[in-house]
Design a protein around this motif. Structure first.
Motif, PDB file in Angstrom:
ATOM      1  N   ILE A  25      16.026  11.974  18.420  1.00  0.00           N
ATOM      2  CA  ILE A  25      17.228  12.637  17.923  1.00  0.00           C
ATOM      3  C   ILE A  25      17.142  12.737  16.409  1.00  0.00           C
ATOM      4  O   ILE A  25      16.327  12.060  15.778  1.00  0.00           O
ATOM      5  N   GLN A  26      17.984  13.547  15.839  1.00  0.00           N
ATOM      6  CA  GLN A  26      18.071  13.642  14.386  1.00  0.00           C
ATOM      7  C   GLN A  26      18.636  12.325  13.843  1.00  0.00           C
ATOM      8  O   GLN A  26      19.628  11.805  14.361  1.00  0.00           O
ATOM      9  N   ARG A  27      18.005  11.791  12.830  1.00  0.00           N
ATOM     10  CA  ARG A  27      18.439  10.523  12.237  1.00  0.00           C
ATOM     11  C   ARG A  27      19.889  10.599  11.758  1.00  0.00           C
ATOM     12  O   ARG A  27      20.637   9.629  11.823  1.00  0.00           O
ATOM     13  N   ARG A  28      20.308  11.763  11.295  1.00  0.00           N
ATOM     14  CA  ARG A  28      21.677  11.924  10.779  1.00  0.00           C
ATOM     15  C   ARG A  28      22.739  11.746  11.864  1.00  0.00           C
ATOM     16  O   ARG A  28      23.919  11.584  11.557  1.00  0.00           O
ATOM     17  N   MET A  29      22.331  11.771  13.128  1.00  0.00           N
ATOM     18  CA  MET A  29      23.278  11.582  14.225  1.00  0.00           C
ATOM     19  C   MET A  29      23.643  10.104  14.414  1.00  0.00           C
ATOM     20  O   MET A  29      24.604   9.783  15.110  1.00  0.00           O
ATOM     21  N   GLU A  42      25.526   5.891  23.152  1.00  0.00           N
ATOM     22  CA  GLU A  42      26.081   7.215  22.878  1.00  0.00           C
ATOM     23  C   GLU A  42      27.222   7.474  23.851  1.00  0.00           C
ATOM     24  O   GLU A  42      27.103   7.231  25.039  1.00  0.00           O
ATOM     25  N   GLY A  45      28.624  12.280  22.693  1.00  0.00           N
ATOM     26  CA  GLY A  45      27.840  12.843  21.611  1.00  0.00           C
ATOM     27  C   GLY A  45      27.862  12.056  20.315  1.00  0.00           C
ATOM     28  O   GLY A  45      27.278  12.473  19.321  1.00  0.00           O
ATOM     29  N   VAL A  46      28.532  10.896  20.301  1.00  0.00           N
ATOM     30  CA  VAL A  46      28.606  10.066  19.100  1.00  0.00           C
ATOM     31  C   VAL A  46      27.804   8.785  19.348  1.00  0.00           C
ATOM     32  O   VAL A  46      28.022   8.090  20.345  1.00  0.00           O
ATOM     33  N   TYR A  47      26.884   8.497  18.433  1.00  0.00           N
ATOM     34  CA  TYR A  47      26.062   7.287  18.538  1.00  0.00           C
ATOM     35  C   TYR A  47      26.694   6.163  17.730  1.00  0.00           C
ATOM     36  O   TYR A  47      27.166   6.381  16.615  1.00  0.00           O
TER      37      TYR A  47
END
Length: 70
Positions: A25-29, A42, A45-47
């Motif tokens: 996944i994108q690190r920014r997530m 998760e 959609g929020v980690y």
């Protein structure tokens, strides 16, 4: 989804899930301050970091390492 941060590759985070699958996944997530070895989950959609599971895993690894070097 629950998993462990395996590593970071630039802007990507590699996570091993409970089912032993590898996802990227994108690190920014991820939340700020997340580190390799942290347990994450998760929801919608929020980690988030699973602080209790992360602490438990680190204590378990420390115990194993201490046994190894005795």
């Amino acid at each position: 989804m629950k998993g462990i941060i395996d590593r970071f590759e630039g802007d990507l985070a590699v996570i091993e899930t409970e089912e032993r699958q590898i996802i990227t996944i994108q690190r920014r997530m991820l939340p700020p301050g997340v580190c390799e070895g942290d347990a994450v989950y998760e929801e919608d959609g929020v980690y988030r970091i699973d602080m209790e599971e992360t602490k438990h895993r680190k204590e378990e690894i420390k115990t194993l390492m201490n046994r190894l070097w005795k």
